[in-house]
Design a protein around this motif. Structure first.
Motif, short mmCIF file in Angstrom:
data_model
loop_
_atom_site.label_atom_id
_atom_site.label_comp_id
_atom_site.label_asym_id
_atom_site.label_seq_id
_atom_site.Cartn_x
_atom_site.Cartn_y
_atom_site.Cartn_z
N ASP A 128 7.18 66.77 -114.51
CA ASP A 128 6.16 67.59 -113.85
C ASP A 128 5.97 67.06 -112.43
N THR A 129 6.62 67.70 -111.44
CA THR A 129 6.54 67.20 -110.07
C THR A 129 5.13 67.28 -109.49
N ASP A 130 4.33 68.17 -110.02
CA ASP A 130 2.95 68.30 -109.53
C ASP A 130 2.10 67.08 -109.91
N ALA A 131 2.49 66.37 -110.93
CA ALA A 131 1.70 65.24 -111.41
C ALA A 131 2.07 63.93 -110.72
N VAL A 132 3.15 63.90 -109.94
CA VAL A 132 3.61 62.65 -109.32
C VAL A 132 2.53 62.06 -108.43
N ASP A 133 1.96 62.86 -107.54
CA ASP A 133 0.94 62.33 -106.63
C ASP A 133 -0.33 61.92 -107.38
N ASP A 134 -0.65 62.64 -108.44
CA ASP A 134 -1.83 62.26 -109.24
C ASP A 134 -1.63 60.88 -109.87
N ILE A 135 -0.45 60.65 -110.40
CA ILE A 135 -0.18 59.35 -111.02
C ILE A 135 -0.10 58.27 -109.95
N LEU A 136 0.49 58.57 -108.83
CA LEU A 136 0.55 57.60 -107.73
C LEU A 136 -0.87 57.21 -107.29
N GLN A 137 -1.74 58.18 -107.19
CA GLN A 137 -3.13 57.89 -106.83
C GLN A 137 -3.81 57.05 -107.91
N GLU A 138 -3.54 57.35 -109.17
CA GLU A 138 -4.09 56.57 -110.28
C GLU A 138 -3.62 55.12 -110.22
N VAL A 139 -2.34 54.92 -109.87
CA VAL A 139 -1.80 53.56 -109.74
C VAL A 139 -2.54 52.82 -108.63
N TYR A 140 -2.77 53.47 -107.50
CA TYR A 140 -3.47 52.84 -106.38
C TYR A 140 -4.89 52.45 -106.79
N ILE A 141 -5.58 53.35 -107.46
CA ILE A 141 -6.96 53.08 -107.88
C ILE A 141 -7.01 51.91 -108.87
N LYS A 142 -6.12 51.91 -109.84
CA LYS A 142 -6.10 50.82 -110.82
C LYS A 142 -5.75 49.49 -110.16
#
Length: 183
Positions: free
Chosen positions: A22-36
């Motif tokens: 799901d290419t739409d979710a890549v940036d969401d997961i990247l943002q989640e990684v940064y927040i964590k």
């Protein structure tokens, strides 16, 4: 942290993109990684391990993403209710089939066995009700079960398998097929 993040951001995006459908979710997961990573920076033991630590967070975020997406469908309520009523119905039929044999037992075994098997009472409650010690109640229930099994074996031919009773037929003319109802 921000400058370190900028050094690894492009590589992390590529890592995440290769593992998602799901290419739409890549940036969401990247943002989640940064927040964590930002929130838990105090857990990082050495700056040299930042890259591996970020990849571990990314990996875990990807796993969480797939876990949340697992398709499942809740069972309709009527199925759970049906199982319960079927199970309860089978227990009641078994109890009614065994009742005549239990009633033939001597009273000191009959009462505790009826309370345990037909009424579903706990052994402690049976002991209290009959004025027995817990071990005395357990003993009488166990002896009642043995005597019941002996009566049942005298009265009926039972065919069993690993899954339970397959068939039950009366041996003697005096025995009724109601004892064998659950077969």
């Amino acid at each position: 942290m921000l400058s370190e993040w900028q050094n690894h951001k492009a590589q992390l995006r590529s890592y995440i993109n290769k593992r998602l459908d799901d290419t739409d979710a890549v940036d969401d997961i990247l943002q989640e990684v940064y927040i964590k990573a930002s929130t838990n920076l105090h857990q990082l033991k050495a700056r040299g391990s930042l890259r591996g630590w970020l990849y571990r967070i990314a990996h875990n975020a990807i796993m969480d993403f797939y876990r949340e997406r697992q398709p499942y469908e809740a069972l309709p309520e009527y199925i759970a209710e049906e199982e319960l009523t079927t199970s309860e119905r089978a227990r009641q039929e078994m109890a009614e089939a065994l009742r005549p044999l239990i009633e033939e037992l001597p009273e000191k075994y009959r009462l505790p066995l009826q309370m345990a098997e037909l009424e579903g009472m706990s052994q402690q409650t049976i002991a209290d009700t009959l004025g027995l010690s817990l071990s005395g109640a357990k003993s009488r229930i166990q002896r009642g079960r043995v005597k019941l099994r002996e009566q049942f074996m005298e009265c009926c031919d039972i065919e069993t398998s690993k899954s339970g009773v397959l068939d039950c037929t009366p041996k003697q003319p005096g025995c009724t097929s109601s004892h064998c109802k659950y077969g």
